[in-house]
Design an enzyme around this catalytic site. Structure first.
Site, PDB file in Angstrom:
ATOM      1  N   ASP A 194       0.811  -1.228   0.000  1.00  0.00           N
ATOM      2  CA  ASP A 194       0.000   0.000   0.000  1.00  0.00           C
ATOM      3  C   ASP A 194       0.838   1.269   0.000  1.00  0.00           C
ATOM      4  O   ASP A 194       0.448   2.282   0.585  1.00  0.00           O
ATOM      5  CB  ASP A 194      -0.960   0.004   1.209  1.00  0.00           C
ATOM      6  CG  ASP A 194      -1.797  -1.256   1.231  1.00  0.00           C
ATOM      7  OD1 ASP A 194      -2.234  -1.669   0.154  1.00  0.00           O
ATOM      8  OD2 ASP A 194      -1.984  -1.829   2.316  1.00  0.00           O
ATOM      9  N   HIS A 202      -4.219  -2.397  -6.280  1.00  0.00           N
ATOM     10  CA  HIS A 202      -3.574  -1.185  -6.782  1.00  0.00           C
ATOM     11  C   HIS A 202      -4.640  -0.188  -7.209  1.00  0.00           C
ATOM     12  O   HIS A 202      -5.452  -0.477  -8.076  1.00  0.00           O
ATOM     13  CB  HIS A 202      -2.649  -1.521  -7.953  1.00  0.00           C
ATOM     14  CG  HIS A 202      -1.469  -2.332  -7.533  1.00  0.00           C
ATOM     15  ND1 HIS A 202      -0.627  -2.970  -8.413  1.00  0.00           N
ATOM     16  CD2 HIS A 202      -0.988  -2.621  -6.309  1.00  0.00           C
ATOM     17  CE1 HIS A 202       0.322  -3.603  -7.733  1.00  0.00           C
ATOM     18  NE2 HIS A 202       0.112  -3.404  -6.458  1.00  0.00           N
TER      19      HIS A 202
HETATM   20  P1  IMP Z   1      -1.686 -12.798   2.226  1.00  0.00           P
HETATM   21  O1  IMP Z   1      -0.743 -12.269   1.220  1.00  0.00           O
HETATM   22  O2  IMP Z   1      -3.136 -12.666   1.822  1.00  0.00           O
HETATM   23  O3  IMP Z   1      -1.345 -14.212   2.611  1.00  0.00           O
HETATM   24  O4  IMP Z   1      -1.530 -11.928   3.566  1.00  0.00           O
HETATM   25  C1  IMP Z   1      -0.346 -11.956   4.344  1.00  0.00           C
HETATM   26  C2  IMP Z   1      -0.078 -10.594   4.968  1.00  0.00           C
HETATM   27  O5  IMP Z   1       0.263  -9.679   3.937  1.00  0.00           O
HETATM   28  C3  IMP Z   1      -1.291  -9.977   5.683  1.00  0.00           C
HETATM   29  O6  IMP Z   1      -0.818  -9.196   6.758  1.00  0.00           O
HETATM   30  C4  IMP Z   1      -1.909  -9.086   4.602  1.00  0.00           C
HETATM   31  O7  IMP Z   1      -2.698  -8.050   5.134  1.00  0.00           O
HETATM   32  C5  IMP Z   1      -0.653  -8.578   3.943  1.00  0.00           C
HETATM   33  N1  IMP Z   1      -0.865  -8.198   2.521  1.00  0.00           N
HETATM   34  C6  IMP Z   1      -0.951  -9.014   1.458  1.00  0.00           C
HETATM   35  N2  IMP Z   1      -1.123  -8.311   0.339  1.00  0.00           N
HETATM   36  C7  IMP Z   1      -1.111  -7.013   0.700  1.00  0.00           C
HETATM   37  C8  IMP Z   1      -1.216  -5.791  -0.033  1.00  0.00           C
HETATM   38  O8  IMP Z   1      -1.328  -5.748  -1.267  1.00  0.00           O
HETATM   39  N3  IMP Z   1      -1.163  -4.644   0.693  1.00  0.00           N
HETATM   40  C9  IMP Z   1      -1.004  -4.646   2.054  1.00  0.00           C
HETATM   41  N4  IMP Z   1      -0.897  -5.758   2.767  1.00  0.00           N
HETATM   42  C10 IMP Z   1      -0.962  -6.936   2.094  1.00  0.00           C
HETATM   43 MG    MG Z   2      -2.711  -2.111  -1.889  1.00  0.00          MG
END
Ligand code: IMP
Ligand code: MG
Length: 331
Positions: A13, A43
């Site tokens: 983010d 995004h």
């Molecule tokens: P996962 O990728 O869904 O397995 O999530 C693992 C960790 O990464 C969690 O804390 C999510 O909130 C974080 N996360 C995954 N993708 C994003 C993103 O695009 N932006 C912010 N946090 C993310």
């Molecule tokens: Mg994002």
């Protein structure tokens, strides 16, 4: 091959989507590439003042650039087709320019169900961990075996062997702080979010032309670990003014001040050429110029001192250009 990469240097983010949309309209890229992760990413971009969110489809596709979901990615066919439908309202020709590497892995509905039941680290519940687990256990399903995906399938090695001078904008997802190897395990995602993750899609390191590293003027995190100091009201003000809610899950992001040690770690492990600091305007609105150095909150007192501190660190670690950026304007 000439690859420009946009990497998140923090916890996701950082505003990579905005930078990607900006570069793709400014430079003539032959391809836009997503190289890791899946629909966990969100995004946000603005097309003719309309807010659009992409998840697995590379942002370039919205702007008419041939776009590939690389072998390092995991993809849920259901959410892919859903997103394709939504984005075709903005670019009616999108179906013809989005391609999926035959060897990208599939997120099945079973993967997603599994995360709905058991999810200790606060994932996005997009089945990312289970899909990568099966990939590495060599029990996964690849895009090539899904009949509905056949019209989109490409062999990236063939594509670029036939096109050795192609220019590519590689759009990172998540950030180095969520990297499976370098991040705060287990509060990480299941892929490599940096240059390593990009090169593993079948490139050589000399193909990399320029690296844009992106952070915000403060740090945000979504997930289940405790990250925000609850007794500091300024952090909540930043969350509100910065509209810090997840693009993918709508969760409120936890906030902390800009972290110097995190910046040093990302610049030490990645050769960033241009460093972009997004959302400086949010701190301007509050008039708060704090950052964290070695775990201690330091008040820089004013914007100039805050910026100079970041510029000084960046130049020590080889960054050639630092851009301070203000939402929603583009750089
Ligand atoms: P996962 O990728 O869904 O397995 O999530 C693992 C960790 O990464 C969690 O804390 C999510 O909130 C974080 N996360 C995954 N993708 C994003 C993103 O695009 N932006 C912010 N946090 C993310
Ligand atoms: Mg994002």
């Amino acid at each position: 091959m000439k690859i420009d990469a946009i990497l998140g240097l923090s916890l996701g983010d950082e505003g990579k989507g905005k930078i990607c949309a900006n570069l793709i309209q400014k430079n003539k890229y032959d391809y836009c590439l997503r190289f890791a992760g899946g629909a966990n990413a969100g995004h946000t971009i603005y097309v003719n003042d309309k807010k659009v969110a992409t998840h697995i489809i590379p942002t370039g596709a919205v702007f008419g650039v041939k776009s590939i979901i690389g072998p390092g990615c995991v993809l849920s066919p259901i959410s892919f087709f859903q997103e394709l439908k939504e984005l075709s309202l903005i670019n009616s020709e999108i179906e013809g320019i989005v391609r999926i590497a035959y060897n990208a892995h599939i997120v099945t509905s079973k993967h997603i169900e599994e995360e709905a039941i058991e999810n200790k680290i606060g994932t996005t519940k997009r089945g990312i961990g289970p899909a990568y687990r099966d990939k590495y256990a060599r029990t996964g399903i690849r895009a090539e075996s899904i009949p509905e995906l056949k019209p989109f399938i490409v062999d990236m090695y063939d594509e670029f062997s036939n096109n050795p001078n192609a220019s590519i904008l590689a759009e990172g997802a998540q950030g180095l702080g969520l990297d499976i190897d370098m991040g705060d395990y287990p509060f990480v995602t299941s892929s490599n979010c940096g240059i390593g993750g990009l090169l593993n899609n079948g490139f050589k390191h000399t193909d990399i032309r320029h690296i844009y590293g992106v952070v915000k003027a403060y740090t945000t995190y979504v997930g289940s670990k405790s990250f925000q100091n609850k007794s500091d009201p300024i952090l909540d003000m930043i969350a509100d003014l910065g509209a810090e809610f997840g693009t993918t899950t709508g969760r409120r992001r936890q906030i902390n001040y800009f972290d110097i040690q995190n910046l040093i770690k990302s610049l030490t492990t990645t050769s960033v050429n241009t460093l972009i600091i997004n959302k400086v305007d949010i701190l301007q609105k509050i008039g708060c110029w704090k950052l964290i150095d070695k775990g201690v909150v330091v008040d820089c007192e004013n914007e100039e001192k805050f910026k100079n501190r970041i510029i000084s660190i960046a130049s020590q670690y080889g960054v050639k250009e630092v851009i301070f950026s203000y939402s929603p304007n583009v750089i």
